[in-house]
Design a protein around this motif. Structure first.
Motif, PDB file in Angstrom:
ATOM      1  N   SER A 165       0.845  -1.200   0.000  1.00 53.23           N
ATOM      2  CA  SER A 165       0.000   0.000   0.000  1.00 53.23           C
ATOM      3  C   SER A 165       0.879   1.250   0.000  1.00 53.23           C
ATOM      4  CB  SER A 165      -0.882   0.007   1.246  1.00 53.23           C
ATOM      5  OG  SER A 165      -0.043   0.208   2.376  1.00 53.23           O
ATOM      6  N   ASP A 166       0.304   2.381  -0.379  1.00 54.84           N
ATOM      7  CA  ASP A 166       1.055   3.642  -0.362  1.00 54.84           C
ATOM      8  C   ASP A 166       1.571   3.941   1.046  1.00 54.84           C
ATOM      9  OD1 ASP A 166       0.278   3.741  -2.948  1.00 54.84           O
ATOM     10  OD2 ASP A 166      -0.795   5.653  -2.843  1.00 54.84           O
ATOM     11  N   GLU A 202      -1.342   9.664  -6.842  1.00 57.26           N
ATOM     12  CA  GLU A 202      -1.022   9.662  -5.401  1.00 57.26           C
ATOM     13  C   GLU A 202       0.304   8.948  -5.157  1.00 57.26           C
ATOM     14  OE1 GLU A 202      -4.137   8.301  -6.500  1.00 57.26           O
ATOM     15  OE2 GLU A 202      -4.899  10.348  -6.386  1.00 57.26           O
ATOM     16  N   LEU A 203       0.491   7.819  -5.830  1.00 59.76           N
ATOM     17  CA  LEU A 203       1.732   7.059  -5.631  1.00 59.76           C
ATOM     18  C   LEU A 203       2.944   7.877  -6.083  1.00 59.76           C
ATOM     19  CD1 LEU A 203       3.158   4.286  -4.969  1.00 59.76           C
ATOM     20  CD2 LEU A 203       3.000   3.812  -7.407  1.00 59.76           C
ATOM     21  N   MET A 206       3.754  10.759  -3.798  1.00 60.80           N
ATOM     22  CA  MET A 206       4.369  10.335  -2.539  1.00 60.80           C
ATOM     23  C   MET A 206       5.845  10.008  -2.777  1.00 60.80           C
ATOM     24  SD  MET A 206       5.430   7.425  -0.871  1.00 60.80           S
ATOM     25  CE  MET A 206       4.490   5.970  -1.338  1.00 60.80           C
TER      26      MET A 206
END
Ligand code: SF4
Length: 400
Positions: A165-166, A202-203, A206
């Motif tokens: 997961s992130d 989002e990935l 980050m």
């Protein structure tokens, strides 16, 4: 098509894992059906629906299909066959860390993958349901990296790190980036190939906080370069990630210069550097997918000079048992002496390179760089540290 098809988590949850699941996409042959029944204890079966949909379900010779659908040939021992062909168990000082070269380590952050490639080198570890390291193993791995100042690169591998997961990845990236001597992180992943929807905004937002982060992808065939894969690679390149491709030459799948050329050219257009072209390691059950070194060198010679250097992946193999990487280049030397070297180049032109006189050679001042170099040169690393660190090594399977 399911309305959630473009959601990477939907792809993950709906992965094909059994003979019945694969039967929905493929007209399975007798050999494939037998493999599902007789090889389940050797290596997991799994693919995303996305990746399965790239294959021709009616053609047993389809290149994508041959990478993910098992055949009974996996039970053949072949001429060379090892559970741990890279001898990783001998270079693992603590759990989940492989320290084979002085300035970098592999951190096996999960054993889970989006697909289980039939040629996988790390069958002794991958797909054993170990997932993320236990908290003690994790702290020991981080401590090991912290305590070794020669380690400049951490390569997140597994398994596929982008199957996490992130939030998990964020924690790992924070912990590694807090170690002052680590200069860059590489992430080895097949997600842009088998589940490109994983490469979300989002990935990348980050991960980009931790630059320099290199993304090592693993495309083997031009058929894998779909619109979705192109979007994922563009998103990575636009966010400043150097993206490098490591392909494996696979028998009857991509072992032809025309295919390597097509793959490399398309990758380069997407700002992905064709980096390595590996020989398949003699991992158990992969003999039918291996090609000979002679065949691979012929492919290299056909491409050399005809395509730009940027497009030319480095042909390389890992010496079985953990001897490290060996690179190949075509040999164009006709004659060599202290004075000169005579070559016949890739398209037949012959000429000499004459050396300057030996007493003309002098070395530059290295004072500024000496300490850094000595740290790497004198580094203590994995060699001889046979440990239990890569646990859950598959026991010798009775079939072999
Ligand atoms: S994605 Fe990599 S680690 Fe996972 S099965 Fe394929 S080759 Fe092995």
């Amino acid at each position: 098509m399911d309305k959630n098809w473009r959601d990477w988590k939907w792809q993950w949850k709906n992965s094909l894992k059994s003979e019945a699941d694969f039967s929905r996409y493929f007209d399975l042959t007798d050999s494939e059906r037998q493999a599902f029944q007789q090889t389940a204890h050797l290596f997991k079966f799994q693919t995303t629906p996305y990746y399965a949909s790239l294959a021709d379900g009616k053609n047993p010779e389809d290149p994508i299909r041959k990478m993910i659908v098992p055949t009974i040939k996996e039970t053949n021992q072949g001429r060379q066959s090892q559970w741990d062909p890279l001898g990783e168990g001998n270079h693992s000082p603590v759990s989940r860390i492989i320290h084979r070269y002085p300035d970098r380590v592999l951190f096996l952050i999960t054993d889970m993958c989006g697909v289980y490639c039939r040629y996988c080198t790390r069958k002794h570890f991958t797909g054993n349901d170990q997932a993320f390291p236990k908290s003690k193993e994790y702290s020991e791995a981080i401590h090991y990296i912290k305590s070794n100042r020669a380690i400049r690169e951490v390569i997140l591998s597994g398994g596929d790190p982008l199957s996490l997961s992130d939030d998990r990845l964020l924690k790992v990236m924070e912990d590694i980036s807090a170690i002052s001597h680590v200069e860059l992180v590489r992430i080895g992943t097949r997600m842009p190939v088998v589940n490109p929807l994983r490469i979300t905004e989002e990935l990348v937002n980050m991960l980009r906080q931790f630059h320099p982060v290199y993304i090592m992808v693993h495309f083997n065939h031009p058929k894998e370069l779909t619109a979705e894969a192109g979007e994922a690679l563009t998103r990575l390149a636009n966010s400043g990630f150097p993206v490098m491709n490591q392909m494996v030459l696979l028998n009857g799948i991509n072992n032809h210069e025309a295919i390597v050329q097509a793959l490399s050219r398309r990758l380069l257009k997407l700002r992905v550097q064709p980096y390595y072209m590996f020989q398949v390691d003699p991992s158990r059950g992969t003999d039918h997918l291996r090609t000979s070194v002679m065949d691979s060198r012929k492919i290299q010679r056909e491409l050399w000079g005809r395509v730009s250097g940027l497009m030319m992946p480095n042909l390389s193999l890992d010496i079985p048992g953990g001897g490290g990487k060996v690179g190949f280049a075509p040999d164009y030397i006709l004659f060599e002496s202290d004075e000169k070297i005579k070559f016949r180049g890739w398209d037949g032109i012959e000429e000499e390179y004459v050396n300057p006189r030996p007493d003309h050679i002098k070395k530059p001042d290295i004072t500024e760089y000496l300490e850094e170099w000595q740290t790497i040169k004198s580094a203590k690393y994995g060699s001889g540290t046979k440990s239990q660190a890569i646990h859950h090594l598959r026991p010798e399977a009775s079939l072999f």
